[in-house]
Design an enzyme around this catalytic site. Structure first.
Site, PDB file in Angstrom:
ATOM      1  N   GLY A 232       2.061   9.403   2.022  1.00 28.55           N
ATOM      2  CA  GLY A 232       1.437  10.193   0.982  1.00 28.55           C
ATOM      3  C   GLY A 232       2.389  10.986   0.109  1.00 28.55           C
ATOM      4  N   GLU A 270       4.920   7.640   8.017  1.00 30.08           N
ATOM      5  CA  GLU A 270       4.878   6.253   7.560  1.00 30.08           C
ATOM      6  C   GLU A 270       4.808   6.284   6.043  1.00 30.08           C
ATOM      7  OE1 GLU A 270       1.598   4.857  10.030  1.00 30.08           O
ATOM      8  OE2 GLU A 270       0.155   5.928   8.783  1.00 30.08           O
ATOM      9  N   GLY A 272       5.385   4.978   2.217  1.00 29.16           N
ATOM     10  CA  GLY A 272       5.456   3.773   1.394  1.00 29.16           C
ATOM     11  C   GLY A 272       6.017   4.111   0.027  1.00 29.16           C
ATOM     12  N   ARG A 273       5.163   4.798  -0.777  1.00 30.09           N
ATOM     13  CA  ARG A 273       5.526   5.088  -2.163  1.00 30.09           C
ATOM     14  C   ARG A 273       6.882   5.778  -2.297  1.00 30.09           C
ATOM     15  NH1 ARG A 273       1.726   5.367  -5.994  1.00 30.09           N
ATOM     16  NH2 ARG A 273       0.198   5.726  -4.352  1.00 30.09           N
ATOM     17  N   CYS A 348      -6.156 -11.007 -22.274  1.00 34.17           N
ATOM     18  CA  CYS A 348      -7.247 -10.919 -23.243  1.00 34.17           C
ATOM     19  C   CYS A 348      -8.310  -9.956 -22.757  1.00 34.17           C
ATOM     20  CB  CYS A 348      -7.831 -12.296 -23.473  1.00 34.17           C
ATOM     21  SG  CYS A 348      -6.567 -13.437 -24.021  1.00 34.17           S
ATOM     22  N   TYR A 377       3.480  -0.183  -5.093  1.00 31.84           N
ATOM     23  CA  TYR A 377       2.141  -0.461  -5.620  1.00 31.84           C
ATOM     24  C   TYR A 377       2.212  -0.994  -7.061  1.00 31.84           C
ATOM     25  CZ  TYR A 377       1.202   2.362  -1.509  1.00 31.84           C
ATOM     26  OH  TYR A 377       1.198   2.856  -0.234  1.00 31.84           O
TER      27      TYR A 377
HETATM   28  C1  LIG Z   1      -0.875   3.222   2.507  1.00 30.39           C
HETATM   29  C2  LIG Z   1      -0.674   3.903   3.778  1.00 30.39           C
HETATM   30  C3  LIG Z   1       0.517   4.596   4.011  1.00 30.39           C
HETATM   31  C4  LIG Z   1       1.579   4.781   2.954  1.00 30.39           C
HETATM   32  O1  LIG Z   1       1.144   5.667   1.990  1.00 30.39           O
HETATM   33  P1  LIG Z   1       2.091   6.173   0.824  1.00 30.39           P
HETATM   34  O2  LIG Z   1       1.213   7.024   0.006  1.00 30.39           O
HETATM   35  O3  LIG Z   1       2.569   4.950   0.101  1.00 30.39           O
HETATM   36  O4  LIG Z   1       3.231   6.898   1.446  1.00 30.39           O
HETATM   37  C5  LIG Z   1       0.703   5.168   5.261  1.00 30.39           C
HETATM   38  N1  LIG Z   1      -0.236   5.053   6.221  1.00 30.39           N
HETATM   39  C6  LIG Z   1      -1.399   4.412   6.016  1.00 30.39           C
HETATM   40  C7  LIG Z   1      -2.392   4.333   7.106  1.00 30.39           C
HETATM   41  C8  LIG Z   1      -1.654   3.819   4.790  1.00 30.39           C
HETATM   42  O5  LIG Z   1      -2.819   3.210   4.590  1.00 30.39           O
END
Ligand SMILES: *Cc1c(COP(=O)(O)O)cnc(C)c1O
Length: 401
Positions: A232, A270, A272-273, A348, A377
């Site tokens: 997050g 965990e 991601g972004r 389009c 993403y």
């Molecule tokens: C998508 C997701 C993440 C990663 O979230 P980010 O906002 O990209 O850091 C971590 N844990 C779970 C369960 C997710 O669904």
């Protein structure tokens, strides 16, 4: 910090070598390595950093981050297989709101370290699948916290969503988990938001998670060992030179954990972004410029079928213009100066917009628009084959090691 000049140089070189209009994702793997290594080094020793694969599942990204993370967070059987093909032994944690029996069985087969269970029914199903294999599975219960922080772009908790177990029903879930013989309840999973840019509020959210687990230990008179605070951590899309103040955050996190996390807890992030966004770019050449009913449009070779994020979030994706001086045609070059411009793609549909009414010093047909913060993403959430345009090229900046 990003290596913008290196990226721009690489694009100019690629453009000089090629015939048609340029359209490419650029992943700066060298800088991604530095970024992930420093994130990981700044975390307190009781914290484990996982990479959330869904943010960008490009194999070269996975291989680049692998040495600096404890392992991977996967959200489907497909992601699990992808990770296992590349890393036979890396720790994997597995979550997601709708897991099939096949996926749960595969998670057991593939020696997943933790399964994040999202409902009491899923708990029973997992127990049944594990029992038939005469094994036990280590589980975290995903809690939909009533008091999840506000202020992020996406919220998965603190309001009715399909994620996790309502905090009001968590007692029943814990009780069930503790009585099922093939379930080994290790702790709790709290992923509650995405794109949170408020460092202080994110710390408070983590504090809420820690208090929840401390309270559960008291209530159930037993120790838990894992607190997964999810991902997050966000990106300032409207201000791409500004970043989440990770150094401040990790220092404060250190203090918070010293105060509130007993030594028998492992805290999992965990992300991601925040791992993948800043070192990915999407570059697309301007094919046409026009003014319709007073609005200036630039149409690029590419669009939301490659980078859907700004359309999904109805935001202006941050960009800069790379001037390309070469002009092959024997007639005037369409251009605009000091105007507001709307960047549209080649699809389009009027929804194929990447930025709307943004001030622009100069833009000409043949220039290249470089979208920043496109590594997470971006390609992964886009509808690549709508209209059957060619996919972008993928350019990886990686010095030979
Ligand atoms: C998508 C997701 C993440 C990663 O979230 P980010 O906002 O990209 O850091 C971590 N844990 C779970 C369960 C997710 O669904």
């Amino acid at each position: 910090m990003e290596r913008l000049n290196t990226v721009i140089q690489a694009i100019i070189e690629r453009k000089a070598k090629q015939q048609g209009p340029l359209c490419a994702y650029v992943y700066d793997l060298d800088n991604l390595r530095v970024h992930t290594a420093s994130l990981s080094a700044s975390l307190p020793p009781s914290v484990r950093l996982f990479y959330a694969v869904k943010a960008n599942a490009d194999e070269r990204i996975l291989k680049t981050v692998a040495p600096y993370v404890t392992g991977f967070e996967v959200a489907s059987g497909g992601e699990l297989q992808k990770v296992r093909r590349l890393f036979a032994d890396s720790p994997v944690i597995f979550g997601g709101p709708g897991k099939t029996d096949e996926e749960l069985a595969a998670a057991i087969e593939e020696r997943v370290a933790l399964i994040h269970v999202e409902s009491v029914w899923e708990l029973q199903r997992l127990n049944w699948i594990a029992a038939r294999r005469q094994t036990t599975v280590r589980v975290l219960l995903r809690v939909n916290l009533r008091q999840a922080a506000s202020g992020a772009t996406l919220h998965m908790a603190g309001k009715p969503t399909q994620f996790g177990i309502d905090e009001q029903h968590i007692a029943e879930a814990i009780h069930t988990a503790l009585t099922l013989p093939s379930i080994d309840l290790q702790g709790f999973h709290f992923h509650s938001m995405s794109n949170h840019t408020d460092e202080q509020a994110h710390l408070s959210f983590i504090e809420t998670c820690l208090s929840f687990v401390a309270q559960a230990e008291t209530t159930y008179g037993r120790r838990f060992s894992v607190v997964n605070v999810g991902g997050g951590v966000g990106v300032h899309y409207n201000e791409p030179d500004r970043q989440f103040r990770w150094n401040w955050f990790s220092k404060e996190l250190n203090l918070l954990l010293r105060r509130q996390a007993p030594p028998h807890w492992t805290v999992i992030f965990e992300l991601g972004r925040f791992i993948a966004a800043h070192n990915g770019y999407y570059a697309a050449e301007v094919l046409d410029l026009k003014t319709n009913y007073g609005t200036h449009f630039a149409i690029i070779r590419g669009g939301t079928h490659h980078l859907r994020l700004p359309a999904a979030w109805k935001m202006n994706h941050p960009f800069l213009v790379i001037p390309i001086d070469e002009w092959p045609y024997p007639f005037n070059r369409p251009s605009l100066h000091n105007q507001r411009v709307t960047l549209a793609g080649e699809l389009c549909t009027p929804n194929d917009i990447l930025a709307r009414d943004v001030p622009c010093a100069r833009l000409r047909v043949g220039d290249i628009v470089l979208f920043r913060c496109a590594g997470a993403y971006g390609w992964d959430i886009s509808h690549h084959d709508f209209l059957s345009h060619p996919h972008p090229e993928f350019i990886y900046l990686e010095s030979s090691m």
